[in-house]
Motif scaffolding. Structure first.
Motif, short mmCIF file in Angstrom:
data_model
loop_
_atom_site.label_atom_id
_atom_site.label_comp_id
_atom_site.label_asym_id
_atom_site.label_seq_id
_atom_site.Cartn_x
_atom_site.Cartn_y
_atom_site.Cartn_z
N GLY A 171 40.42 32.96 57.03
CA GLY A 171 41.48 33.59 56.26
C GLY A 171 41.71 33.87 54.65
N VAL A 172 40.60 33.36 53.78
CA VAL A 172 40.82 33.45 52.34
C VAL A 172 39.96 34.88 51.94
CG1 VAL A 172 39.86 32.69 50.29
CG2 VAL A 172 40.80 31.12 52.10
N ILE A 173 40.75 35.43 50.98
CA ILE A 173 40.09 36.62 50.19
C ILE A 173 39.98 35.98 48.79
CG2 ILE A 173 40.36 38.92 49.29
CD1 ILE A 173 42.35 39.23 52.22
N PHE A 174 38.68 36.16 48.46
CA PHE A 174 38.18 35.98 46.96
C PHE A 174 38.61 37.37 46.08
CE2 PHE A 174 36.26 32.66 49.39
CZ PHE A 174 36.28 31.72 48.53
N VAL A 175 39.20 37.18 45.20
CA VAL A 175 39.60 38.33 44.08
C VAL A 175 38.93 38.16 42.84
CG1 VAL A 175 41.32 39.37 42.99
CG2 VAL A 175 42.01 38.15 45.33
N SER A 176 37.97 39.08 42.47
CA SER A 176 37.44 39.13 41.29
C SER A 176 38.18 39.28 40.04
CB SER A 176 36.46 40.26 41.36
OG SER A 176 35.27 40.19 42.44
N ALA A 177 37.73 38.83 38.94
CA ALA A 177 38.28 39.07 37.58
C ALA A 177 38.45 40.41 37.38
CB ALA A 177 37.75 38.42 36.44
N ASP A 178 39.79 41.04 36.87
CA ASP A 178 39.64 42.52 36.42
C ASP A 178 40.85 42.41 35.16
OD1 ASP A 178 42.39 42.11 37.19
OD2 ASP A 178 42.03 43.62 39.07
N THR A 179 40.99 43.53 34.82
CA THR A 179 41.84 43.83 33.59
C THR A 179 43.13 43.22 33.74
OG1 THR A 179 42.25 46.03 34.13
CG2 THR A 179 40.77 46.12 32.80
N SER A 180 43.67 43.02 34.73
CA SER A 180 44.96 42.58 35.15
C SER A 180 45.08 40.88 35.21
CB SER A 180 45.85 43.09 36.33
OG SER A 180 45.09 42.69 37.52
N ALA A 232 44.69 26.30 50.78
CA ALA A 232 45.45 27.39 51.20
C ALA A 232 45.28 27.48 52.60
CB ALA A 232 44.96 28.67 50.32
N VAL A 233 44.15 27.31 53.16
CA VAL A 233 44.34 27.54 54.68
C VAL A 233 44.19 26.40 55.35
CG1 VAL A 233 42.77 29.71 54.41
CG2 VAL A 233 41.75 27.56 54.37
N GLY A 234 44.59 25.11 54.72
CA GLY A 234 44.71 23.79 55.45
C GLY A 234 43.83 23.22 56.16
N LEU A 235 42.30 23.35 55.30
CA LEU A 235 41.44 22.69 55.82
C LEU A 235 40.92 21.39 55.06
CD1 LEU A 235 38.75 25.71 56.23
CD2 LEU A 235 39.69 24.46 57.87
N LEU A 281 29.62 28.28 51.98
CA LEU A 281 31.15 27.86 51.84
C LEU A 281 32.18 29.02 51.80
CD1 LEU A 281 30.68 24.97 49.12
CD2 LEU A 281 31.70 24.78 51.43
N GLN A 282 31.69 30.02 51.09
CA GLN A 282 32.61 31.44 50.76
C GLN A 282 32.75 31.87 52.18
OE1 GLN A 282 31.56 34.07 47.79
NE2 GLN A 282 33.07 35.64 48.67
N GLY A 283 31.65 32.01 53.02
CA GLY A 283 31.46 32.31 54.30
C GLY A 283 32.60 31.73 55.23
N ALA A 284 32.77 30.47 55.20
CA ALA A 284 33.43 29.70 56.04
C ALA A 284 34.92 29.90 55.65
CB ALA A 284 33.08 28.03 56.00
N LEU A 285 35.25 30.15 54.51
CA LEU A 285 36.71 30.15 53.89
C LEU A 285 36.94 31.57 54.36
CD1 LEU A 285 36.29 28.11 50.57
CD2 LEU A 285 37.77 27.53 52.44
N GLU A 286 36.31 32.48 54.11
CA GLU A 286 36.67 33.71 54.36
C GLU A 286 36.93 33.86 56.15
OE1 GLU A 286 33.33 36.02 52.96
OE2 GLU A 286 34.57 36.24 50.88
N ALA A 287 36.10 33.15 56.52
CA ALA A 287 36.48 33.38 58.22
C ALA A 287 37.68 32.43 58.52
CB ALA A 287 35.34 32.79 59.06
N GLY A 338 42.42 36.87 36.04
CA GLY A 338 41.06 36.38 36.02
C GLY A 338 40.81 36.29 37.72
N PRO A 339 39.83 35.52 38.02
CA PRO A 339 39.57 35.57 39.65
C PRO A 339 40.43 34.59 40.20
CG PRO A 339 38.00 34.29 38.18
CD PRO A 339 38.76 34.87 37.29
N GLY A 340 40.44 34.80 41.36
CA GLY A 340 41.38 33.99 42.24
C GLY A 340 41.25 34.04 43.81
N VAL A 341 42.08 33.47 44.53
CA VAL A 341 42.21 33.78 45.99
C VAL A 341 43.56 34.00 46.27
CG1 VAL A 341 40.13 31.94 46.33
CG2 VAL A 341 42.68 31.07 46.43
N ARG A 342 43.57 34.70 47.63
CA ARG A 342 44.76 35.03 48.32
C ARG A 342 44.35 34.98 50.06
NH1 ARG A 342 45.37 40.86 49.82
NH2 ARG A 342 43.55 41.87 48.70
N LEU A 343 45.34 34.91 50.56
CA LEU A 343 45.18 35.05 52.13
C LEU A 343 45.30 36.39 52.72
CD1 LEU A 343 47.44 31.54 52.86
CD2 LEU A 343 44.96 31.80 52.69
#
Length: 68
Positions: free
Chosen positions: A50-59, A5-8, A42-48, A61-66
């Motif tokens: 521009g990735v946002i990690f999204v937790s699973a909720d009632t709507s 998603a961030v082209g790395l 890894l998560q820290g590098a991806l967040e830096a 499952g987990p995922g990512v967005r920019l």
């Protein structure tokens, strides 16, 4: 998905996170788990990048967005 998603490349993510390329390849191929500290780097590098990690909720499952 987050890396793409961030082209790395694997090499770029490895350099930014200080994680071996082989570890990233193995994880992405679903051929092994990862220690908590490695996953956090890894998560820290991806967040830096521009990735946002999204937790699973009632709507859904987990995922990512920019970051907007």
């Amino acid at each position: 998905m987050a890396r793409a998603a961030v082209g790395l490349s694997v090499r770029e993510l490895a350099e930014r996170s200080k994680v071996a390329e082989s570890t990233i390849h193995r994880f992405e191929a679903n051929r092994g788990g990862m220690q908590t500290g490695t996953l956090e780097r890894l998560q820290g590098a991806l967040e830096a990048a521009g990735v946002i990690f999204v937790s699973a909720d009632t709507s859904g499952g987990p995922g990512v967005r920019l970051k907007a």
